[in-house]
Scaffold this motif. Sequence first.
Motif, PDB file in Angstrom:
ATOM      1  N   ALA A  47      46.439  40.356  47.115  1.00  0.00           N
ATOM      2  CA  ALA A  47      45.630  41.047  46.114  1.00  0.00           C
ATOM      3  C   ALA A  47      45.397  40.218  44.869  1.00  0.00           C
ATOM      4  O   ALA A  47      44.769  40.685  43.931  1.00  0.00           O
ATOM      5  N   MET A  48      45.866  38.981  44.856  1.00  0.00           N
ATOM      6  CA  MET A  48      45.716  38.154  43.669  1.00  0.00           C
ATOM      7  C   MET A  48      44.261  37.789  43.481  1.00  0.00           C
ATOM      8  O   MET A  48      43.541  37.556  44.427  1.00  0.00           O
ATOM      9  N   ARG A  49      43.851  37.684  42.233  1.00  0.00           N
ATOM     10  CA  ARG A  49      42.450  37.362  41.983  1.00  0.00           C
ATOM     11  C   ARG A  49      42.200  35.904  42.288  1.00  0.00           C
ATOM     12  O   ARG A  49      43.022  35.046  42.021  1.00  0.00           O
ATOM     13  N   GLU A  60      41.229  32.510  41.543  1.00  0.00           N
ATOM     14  CA  GLU A  60      40.914  31.766  40.330  1.00  0.00           C
ATOM     15  C   GLU A  60      41.632  30.438  40.386  1.00  0.00           C
ATOM     16  O   GLU A  60      42.672  30.304  41.006  1.00  0.00           O
ATOM     17  N   SER A 113      38.222  26.767  36.564  1.00  0.00           N
ATOM     18  CA  SER A 113      37.205  27.707  36.115  1.00  0.00           C
ATOM     19  C   SER A 113      37.374  28.068  34.651  1.00  0.00           C
ATOM     20  O   SER A 113      36.656  28.881  34.132  1.00  0.00           O
ATOM     21  N   ILE A 126      37.037  27.433  30.620  1.00  0.00           N
ATOM     22  CA  ILE A 126      35.929  26.861  29.864  1.00  0.00           C
ATOM     23  C   ILE A 126      36.292  25.504  29.290  1.00  0.00           C
ATOM     24  O   ILE A 126      35.455  24.649  29.126  1.00  0.00           O
ATOM     25  N   GLU A 127      37.558  25.254  29.020  1.00  0.00           N
ATOM     26  CA  GLU A 127      37.904  24.035  28.289  1.00  0.00           C
ATOM     27  C   GLU A 127      37.580  22.777  29.074  1.00  0.00           C
ATOM     28  O   GLU A 127      37.562  21.699  28.556  1.00  0.00           O
ATOM     29  N   GLN A 166      36.496  28.095  52.139  1.00  0.00           N
ATOM     30  CA  GLN A 166      37.651  28.562  52.942  1.00  0.00           C
ATOM     31  C   GLN A 166      38.668  27.457  53.099  1.00  0.00           C
ATOM     32  O   GLN A 166      39.081  27.183  54.199  1.00  0.00           O
ATOM     33  N   ALA A 226      46.965  46.452  49.414  1.00  0.00           N
ATOM     34  CA  ALA A 226      46.580  45.143  48.883  1.00  0.00           C
ATOM     35  C   ALA A 226      45.401  44.585  49.674  1.00  0.00           C
ATOM     36  O   ALA A 226      44.459  44.029  49.105  1.00  0.00           O
ATOM     37  N   ALA A 238      41.666  43.602  48.346  1.00  0.00           N
ATOM     38  CA  ALA A 238      41.061  42.280  48.557  1.00  0.00           C
ATOM     39  C   ALA A 238      39.718  42.409  49.264  1.00  0.00           C
ATOM     40  O   ALA A 238      38.751  41.719  48.928  1.00  0.00           O
ATOM     41  N   ARG A 259      37.028  43.594  46.946  1.00  0.00           N
ATOM     42  CA  ARG A 259      36.510  42.550  46.077  1.00  0.00           C
ATOM     43  C   ARG A 259      35.410  41.764  46.772  1.00  0.00           C
ATOM     44  O   ARG A 259      34.512  41.230  46.137  1.00  0.00           O
TER      45      ARG A 259
END
Lengths: 195, 394, 103
Positions: free
Chosen positions: A158-160, A162, A166, A168-169, A195, C81, C85, C88
């Motif tokens: 379930a982790m986003r 990222e 990504s 901005i710096e 992937q 979970a 996912a 999303r």
Amino acid sequence: MTLSFAIIAALIIAAATAAMTLRNLVHSALAVAIAFAGLASAYLQLGAQFVGLTQILVYVGAVAILIVFAVLLTRGGEAPEKSVFSASWFWGAAIATSVFALLACAINHSFASKRALPPQPSATVEQIGQDLMTKFVLPLEVIGLLLTAALIGAVIIAMRDESPKSKIEDGGSKMDKTSGPSSILHPPSSSGGHQ
Amino acid sequence: MPDLDQIFVNLKHWLLGQLEGILSASWLELVSILLSLVPILIVFPTLFAIMTIMERKGLGRIQNRYGPNRVGPFGFLQPAADGIKALIKEDLVPRAADKVVHLLAPVILVVTAFTVYAVLPIGRNMVVLDLDAGLLFFFAVGAASDLAVFMAGWAIRNKYALLGAMRAVAQMVSYEIPLILSSVAVVMITGTLSLPEIVMAQSTHFGFLPDWFVFTPWGFAGFLLFMIAANAEANRSPFDLPEGESEIIAGYFIEYSGFKFALFFLAEYLSLFAICGLGITLFLGGWNAPFAGLEFIPSWAWFFLKLITLMCLFIWTRGTLPRLRQDQLMNLAWKFMIPMVLINLVAAALWHFTGPGFMRWLTSGALLIVAHLFLGNPQFERKDIGKRTYRFAE
Amino acid sequence: MTPLAGYLLLSAFLFAIGLAGALTRRNAIIVLIGIELMLNAANLNFIAFWRYGANPEALTGIMFVIFAIAVAAAEAAVGLALIIAIYRHYKTTNVDEMNSLKG
């Protein structure tokens, strides 16, 4: 005894039916929490004190809250526009009815309908603890491993997505984003493919 | 001189004896249950009323002002005025709110808050239900109150109230783990989940010191962890971000008015008393007197004395410490308290397996102090202050 | 009808309700709730047989239910979970619309 059994059974069945038929998802989650609490009182009635209290602690106190969080995180709080049942609802209901009919027949014809009542067995916490540590110690350790795996797995799934690039710096080069979970297991390749 | 200690138990038995000829067996059982429950329903709300005025005056003095001092002598009739105000205020229900859930949420919260008192041993022989798994009952019913908090925030269809409710539920669920695990150390040492038996295990004396668990290294650490987690479970300062009075005014019960607000308030304080009562039972020796010479004070009086002392400690913390931010709160739970509580379990096991003597104080205490030094300070001091990075919502 | 038969019929009915919900509802979370109801029905069966059955001193029924509750909680966590996912990606929790394997 039969009056309390009838009340608990009616509560469980009403709550479960409400959970499966209500349009509003949060109402459905709260109804299933009531069903869990009704089941816990059924366990307490049968004399399994530890299991009944564990049912309240785990199901009402954790699983119901988990379901509610998932409903809110997936925009389930708004009312659905179409029907909540899928197009093939008839076959689902037919299968469920036939399963129940089969089970009811089996119960009625079995020895269960004719057996005499044994006296109330005792299951003190001490006995359960003794058994858990002697006879059932292997399942206990495996359950610990399973819960750890489930915890870590649920967090990773379930982790986003990222990556450090990504932010901005770095000048805004978001073209070659690598996905979050796989970047833990494999280092990002230079080709930047998906992937 | 009647036995003050057992006065309520004897009163109940006398009453039942008087009614024995008149009523049948099942009615007698009902009367017996009522006689056990009604004192709880009377005493603890009265304690709640006393506590509100004590808190407001105490906080006032800490903040260099008087508390309420208009109603009655020195303001001590303020709870009566608050009660009358709560009852006669108009009960507003927002038009878009979900009426059934809006009504049920405070009711369920108050019912779970009252139910946990059934297993607390308030005095010698004075426990309503001597369950075999009494401690598990307490935690199970306490966990069920989280759902009621969510219902309260969701029912009023206000996104800020929902945000407050989600924060409150996340906080309560996170702090349940240190709460339960710190009491598991006590269960490990006494070998039973039944609360009256845990109190009986602390009634002996070691020299002149009583055998309470708080006077052992793991018990002291466990007591501190339990009290911090109890503070967070009851949403009290410094953990009261969900109901942050200076930020989101009342958080998840912002749209409740009148009697329902009073019910929320009642439920919060009652659950605080219950958790403090559990802390007293597990660590501070329950209804036991500290020294043998003070046994003439009845056991229930000792329980309430200890309860009021813990209440004063909570009021003091509320007035002194600043509020924690949500991420600091969650960091404290997951990165500091859960490892500490697990190490506390190991320390309790070390205590049990080294025999009686001086060595076990040394090993247990050393383990806990080293663990605290490693876990506590490096986590929370600021390292280098680097270049500012930006993360936009996406 | 003996008490044992009563509890077995209750658990069979609960199982059928959970099965019907899992098979007919569109939303993935309700399907998961149906699965949890089915697991709970099986647990009720175990406890009923422990109480009224042949060898209650072995505590087998209670042990099984304790482990089943733990496994069901872990499975609910991972399942939810997964649903988050998937949401999303597809922006919907409608099981009828999750019909392609290509990302």
